[in-house]
Design a protein around this motif. Structure first.
Motif, PDB file in Angstrom:
ATOM      1  N   PRO A 144       0.842  -1.199   0.000  1.00  0.00           N
ATOM      2  CA  PRO A 144       0.000   0.000   0.000  1.00  0.00           C
ATOM      3  C   PRO A 144       0.880   1.254   0.000  1.00  0.00           C
ATOM      4  CG  PRO A 144      -0.779  -1.585   1.628  1.00  0.00           C
ATOM      5  CD  PRO A 144       0.539  -2.091   1.151  1.00  0.00           C
ATOM      6  N   ALA A 145       0.583   2.191  -0.880  1.00  0.00           N
ATOM      7  CA  ALA A 145       1.419   3.392  -0.986  1.00  0.00           C
ATOM      8  C   ALA A 145       0.619   4.529  -1.589  1.00  0.00           C
ATOM      9  CB  ALA A 145       2.667   3.112  -1.831  1.00  0.00           C
ATOM     10  N   PHE A 146       1.043   5.765  -1.283  1.00  0.00           N
ATOM     11  CA  PHE A 146       0.471   6.933  -1.939  1.00  0.00           C
ATOM     12  C   PHE A 146       1.487   8.066  -1.950  1.00  0.00           C
ATOM     13  CE2 PHE A 146      -1.364   7.017   2.425  1.00  0.00           C
ATOM     14  CZ  PHE A 146      -0.759   8.176   2.912  1.00  0.00           C
ATOM     15  N   TYR A 147       1.183   9.069  -2.755  1.00  0.00           N
ATOM     16  CA  TYR A 147       2.058  10.229  -2.936  1.00  0.00           C
ATOM     17  C   TYR A 147       1.271  11.471  -2.563  1.00  0.00           C
ATOM     18  CZ  TYR A 147       4.883  13.762  -5.375  1.00  0.00           C
ATOM     19  OH  TYR A 147       5.637  14.867  -5.696  1.00  0.00           O
ATOM     20  N   ILE A 148       1.831  12.270  -1.641  1.00  0.00           N
ATOM     21  CA  ILE A 148       1.173  13.486  -1.154  1.00  0.00           C
ATOM     22  C   ILE A 148       1.815  14.684  -1.834  1.00  0.00           C
ATOM     23  CG2 ILE A 148       0.602  14.856   0.877  1.00  0.00           C
ATOM     24  CD1 ILE A 148       0.902  12.354   2.561  1.00  0.00           C
ATOM     25  N   SER A 149       0.998  15.525  -2.463  1.00  0.00           N
ATOM     26  CA  SER A 149       1.495  16.716  -3.154  1.00  0.00           C
ATOM     27  C   SER A 149       1.714  17.846  -2.153  1.00  0.00           C
ATOM     28  CB  SER A 149       0.497  17.144  -4.227  1.00  0.00           C
ATOM     29  OG  SER A 149      -0.716  17.583  -3.626  1.00  0.00           O
ATOM     30  N   GLU A 150       2.219  18.984  -2.680  1.00  0.00           N
ATOM     31  CA  GLU A 150       2.485  20.127  -1.795  1.00  0.00           C
ATOM     32  C   GLU A 150       1.197  20.723  -1.223  1.00  0.00           C
ATOM     33  OE1 GLU A 150       2.639  23.641  -5.206  1.00  0.00           O
ATOM     34  OE2 GLU A 150       3.985  23.667  -3.485  1.00  0.00           O
ATOM     35  N   GLU A 151       0.061  20.442  -1.852  1.00  0.00           N
ATOM     36  CA  GLU A 151      -1.213  20.932  -1.325  1.00  0.00           C
ATOM     37  C   GLU A 151      -1.778  20.030  -0.238  1.00  0.00           C
ATOM     38  OE1 GLU A 151      -0.697  20.378  -4.537  1.00  0.00           O
ATOM     39  OE2 GLU A 151      -0.599  22.371  -5.456  1.00  0.00           O
ATOM     40  N   SER A 152      -0.972  19.062   0.238  1.00  0.00           N
ATOM     41  CA  SER A 152      -1.390  18.115   1.279  1.00  0.00           C
ATOM     42  C   SER A 152      -2.554  17.245   0.826  1.00  0.00           C
ATOM     43  CB  SER A 152      -1.764  18.856   2.578  1.00  0.00           C
ATOM     44  OG  SER A 152      -0.633  19.519   3.098  1.00  0.00           O
ATOM     45  N   ARG A 153      -2.584  16.968  -0.449  1.00  0.00           N
ATOM     46  CA  ARG A 153      -3.597  16.075  -1.003  1.00  0.00           C
ATOM     47  C   ARG A 153      -2.926  14.807  -1.530  1.00  0.00           C
ATOM     48  NH1 ARG A 153      -8.644  18.176  -1.651  1.00  0.00           N
ATOM     49  NH2 ARG A 153      -8.839  20.425  -1.391  1.00  0.00           N
ATOM     50  N   ILE A 154      -3.657  13.705  -1.452  1.00  0.00           N
ATOM     51  CA  ILE A 154      -3.141  12.439  -1.966  1.00  0.00           C
ATOM     52  C   ILE A 154      -3.301  12.463  -3.481  1.00  0.00           C
ATOM     53  CG2 ILE A 154      -3.420   9.942  -1.968  1.00  0.00           C
ATOM     54  CD1 ILE A 154      -4.249  10.092   0.916  1.00  0.00           C
ATOM     55  N   GLN A 155      -2.195  12.665  -4.176  1.00  0.00           N
ATOM     56  CA  GLN A 155      -2.240  12.827  -5.628  1.00  0.00           C
ATOM     57  C   GLN A 155      -2.312  11.484  -6.350  1.00  0.00           C
ATOM     58  OE1 GLN A 155       0.593  15.635  -7.007  1.00  0.00           O
ATOM     59  NE2 GLN A 155       0.236  15.220  -9.172  1.00  0.00           N
ATOM     60  N   TYR A 156      -1.551  10.487  -5.844  1.00  0.00           N
ATOM     61  CA  TYR A 156      -1.556   9.145  -6.422  1.00  0.00           C
ATOM     62  C   TYR A 156      -1.673   8.116  -5.305  1.00  0.00           C
ATOM     63  CZ  TYR A 156       0.479  11.577 -10.459  1.00  0.00           C
ATOM     64  OH  TYR A 156       0.706  12.436 -11.490  1.00  0.00           O
ATOM     65  N   SER A 157      -2.352   7.030  -5.589  1.00  0.00           N
ATOM     66  CA  SER A 157      -2.451   5.914  -4.643  1.00  0.00           C
ATOM     67  C   SER A 157      -2.614   4.635  -5.448  1.00  0.00           C
ATOM     68  CB  SER A 157      -3.638   6.098  -3.685  1.00  0.00           C
ATOM     69  OG  SER A 157      -4.867   6.056  -4.401  1.00  0.00           O
ATOM     70  N   ASN A 158      -2.319   3.488  -4.821  1.00  0.00           N
ATOM     71  CA  ASN A 158      -2.489   2.211  -5.526  1.00  0.00           C
ATOM     72  C   ASN A 158      -3.618   1.404  -4.891  1.00  0.00           C
ATOM     73  OD1 ASN A 158      -1.373   1.197  -3.177  1.00  0.00           O
ATOM     74  ND2 ASN A 158       0.596   0.676  -4.087  1.00  0.00           N
ATOM     75  N   ARG A 159      -3.936   0.290  -5.540  1.00  0.00           N
ATOM     76  CA  ARG A 159      -5.084  -0.510  -5.109  1.00  0.00           C
ATOM     77  C   ARG A 159      -4.852  -1.194  -3.761  1.00  0.00           C
ATOM     78  NH1 ARG A 159      -4.038  -5.860  -6.172  1.00  0.00           N
ATOM     79  NH2 ARG A 159      -2.238  -6.291  -7.506  1.00  0.00           N
ATOM     80  N   HIS A 160      -3.580  -1.373  -3.364  1.00  0.00           N
ATOM     81  CA  HIS A 160      -3.291  -2.029  -2.092  1.00  0.00           C
ATOM     82  C   HIS A 160      -3.669  -1.155  -0.897  1.00  0.00           C
ATOM     83  CE1 HIS A 160      -1.163  -5.113  -4.303  1.00  0.00           C
ATOM     84  NE2 HIS A 160      -0.437  -4.194  -4.889  1.00  0.00           N
ATOM     85  N   LEU A 161      -3.877   0.126  -1.142  1.00  0.00           N
ATOM     86  CA  LEU A 161      -4.180   1.039  -0.043  1.00  0.00           C
ATOM     87  C   LEU A 161      -5.487   0.676   0.647  1.00  0.00           C
ATOM     88  CD1 LEU A 161      -2.889   3.565   1.225  1.00  0.00           C
ATOM     89  CD2 LEU A 161      -4.446   4.940  -0.135  1.00  0.00           C
ATOM     90  N   ASP A 162      -6.412   0.082  -0.097  1.00  0.00           N
ATOM     91  CA  ASP A 162      -7.700  -0.305   0.481  1.00  0.00           C
ATOM     92  C   ASP A 162      -7.534  -1.371   1.551  1.00  0.00           C
ATOM     93  OD1 ASP A 162     -10.595  -0.388   0.635  1.00  0.00           O
ATOM     94  OD2 ASP A 162     -10.453  -2.315  -0.401  1.00  0.00           O
ATOM     95  N   GLU A 163      -6.439  -2.144   1.505  1.00  0.00           N
ATOM     96  CA  GLU A 163      -6.217  -3.207   2.472  1.00  0.00           C
ATOM     97  C   GLU A 163      -6.016  -2.667   3.876  1.00  0.00           C
ATOM     98  OE1 GLU A 163      -2.954  -5.527   1.179  1.00  0.00           O
ATOM     99  OE2 GLU A 163      -3.757  -5.891  -0.836  1.00  0.00           O
ATOM    100  N   ILE A 164      -5.492  -1.464   4.002  1.00  0.00           N
ATOM    101  CA  ILE A 164      -5.193  -0.930   5.330  1.00  0.00           C
ATOM    102  C   ILE A 164      -6.196   0.114   5.783  1.00  0.00           C
ATOM    103  CG2 ILE A 164      -3.546   0.687   4.307  1.00  0.00           C
ATOM    104  CD1 ILE A 164      -1.979   0.599   6.890  1.00  0.00           C
ATOM    105  N   PHE A 165      -6.632   1.015   4.851  1.00  0.00           N
ATOM    106  CA  PHE A 165      -7.538   2.087   5.256  1.00  0.00           C
ATOM    107  C   PHE A 165      -9.000   1.796   4.951  1.00  0.00           C
ATOM    108  CE2 PHE A 165      -3.519   4.503   4.729  1.00  0.00           C
ATOM    109  CZ  PHE A 165      -3.442   4.976   6.024  1.00  0.00           C
TER     110      PHE A 165
END
Length: 460
Positions: free
Chosen positions: A97-118
């Motif tokens: 599970p991984a994601f990328y946070i932009s300078e605006e403090s928003r999650i700009q990219y995320s992958n499908r594994h993220l659903d496993e944890i959140f």
């Protein structure tokens, strides 16, 4: 170029266009007024207007920034907040599970594994404070965005049942952050099991050692000259030594089985042969306790891929427990059979206890549709209370504690059975009702063949 920069560029172009129009119209109007008033001749006024127009045009062309498309900026470093496809590809390629946070403090990219944890889908574009529910992780993203220093944060998720480790690293754009989550649940449970195992083993070994040390001290001290009491002391010391010997033997056996649990056996044996030889070896123990051993289902050969000695140990542990908990003069029934599927074998393995409460202690790893063989061991004891069923198979959990506490044991017998069946991709279940005895059943895949199957020897 980002959307924000593109917007700024268009705004500057609009401002310069307005300045150009105002300057040109203003100059043209001034020249026209001077020509009409006679202050300038027509030719001089026209020349001045052309010079003024050329100057305004030069100012407009030189001051407006060019619009550079993403396609023409080959090799350029993505600007802050840009939607860089390479970052998106990286996030989606990660197996965690991984994601990328932009300078605006928003999650700009995320992958499908993220659903496993959140347990949340479609997180892209959302504020990080809405998605990240762990205060420590959220605070860490702020620190990494501010300082650029990498951090690791450990936290519990899913109602405290799973342990996760968040790896936080600064991204290519200012104040951006990569967050990758690593599941540490299995490692955490293994460490906890090892600590519990060592604590329980130390406790179990300390008890007989303390008894031995106490009686030796008594025999060397107050009872030095009381030789008549020595026989009783020696008998107790012998029992404690025997208990410690069984404990060490079971610990070594459990350790050996766990070490090879990931490697399934590759020898084909006859399950009925194992059962008949093992029951024959237990007949003297049954006769000593005045208990009848009833055996059924040995009228056919049942080829299974298994280790002869380990399956024999499973039968010995299950039947041995049944003999210990059955009153004198009663019967312990041992049955064997085959089923077209693992699912049906699970039912047949505990079929003796129709009104009892069942608990599956080990789910098989083999396919539920695979052909199976099963063994059923039923005793005539006091049964097991419902609240204890789920704990059977734990290391050092003694079945006698749930059946009156009068029978000693190492508490490792069912744990050994469980691990052996796990190696054989089989299952283990129990069915019991207080006052009506207990039934333990195992089942495992069998070999389907129309030809005669060579079997291993008794010694495996």
């Amino acid at each position: 170029m980002t959307d924000r920069e593109t917007h700024k560029t268009h705004a500057r172009r609009a401002e310069r266009a307005r300045d150009f129009i105002v300057l040109t119209l203003g100059g043209a109007g001034l020249m026209t007024l001077l020509v009409i008033s006679g202050s300038l001749g027509f030719v001089e006024g026209l020349t001045a207007a052309l010079v003024l127009f050329a100057g305004a045009l030069a100012y407009f062309v030189g001051s407006v920034p060019p619009v550079v498309s993403d396609a023409t900026s080959v090799g350029a470093k993505p600007a802050t907040g840009s939607r860089d496809p390479s970052i998106r590809s990286l996030i989606h390629a990660l197996p965690f599970p991984a994601f990328y946070i932009s300078e605006e403090s928003r999650i700009q990219y995320s992958n499908r594994h993220l659903d496993e944890i959140f347990r949340i889908k479609h997180v892209e574009g959302a504020l990080k404070s809405v998605i990240i529910r762990q205060p420590d992780v959220l605070a860490a993203t702020d620190r990494v965005a501010r300082t650029g220093a990498s951090e690791r944060v450990e936290f519990m998720a899913v109602d405290g049942e799973e342990l996760w480790l968040a790896h936080l690293t600064s991204g290519p754009a200012p104040h951006s952050v990569f967050v990758v989550f690593e599941d540490r649940t299995a490692v955490h449970r293994a460490e906890r099991a090892r600590a519990d195992f060592l604590a329980n083993a130390s406790h179990e070994l300390r008890t007989p050692l303390t008894a031995l040390a106490g009686f030796i001290e008594t025999m060397r001290g107050p009872a030095r000259d009381d030789r008549e009491s020595w026989d009783g002391f020696l008998e107790i010391m012998h029992n404690q030594t025997d208990r410690m010997r069984h404990l060490v033997s079971d610990l070594l056996s459990l350790s050996r089985i766990e070490f090879s649990e990931h490697r399934p056996p590759d020898t084909v044996i006859d399950l009925s042969d194992v059962l008949s030889h093992t029951i024959l070896a237990l007949q003297p123990l049954a006769a000593e306790r005045a208990i009848e051993l009833s055996l059924s289902g040995l009228d056919q050969k049942v080829p299974v891929t298994a280790n002869w000695d380990e399956i024999a140990q499973v039968v010995q542990n299950l039947v041995g427990n049944a003999l210990k908990y059955s009153p004198k003069g009663e019967t312990v029934s041992v049955s064997m059979g085959v089923s077209p599927s693992m699912a049906e074998a699970a039912t047949s393995a505990t079929a003796n206890q129709s009104r009892s409460i069942s608990a599956v202690l080990l789910q098989p790893r083999a396919s539920s549709e695979a052909a199976a063989a099963w063994i059923n061991v039923a005793d005539s004891g006091q049964g097991i209370a419902r609240q204890h069923l789920a704990r059977l198979g734990e290391r050092f959990y003694r079945a006698d504690e749930s059946r009156g506490g009068e029978i000693e044991g190492t508490g490792l017998g069912l744990a050994i059975v469980k691990h052996i069946m796990a190696r054989h991709r089989g299952g283990l279940a129990v069915a019991s009702r207080e006052g009506e005895g207990a039934t333990f059943g195992i089942w495992l895949p069998r070999v389907e063949t129309e030809t005669k199957t060579p079997t291993a020897s008794v010694n495996g």
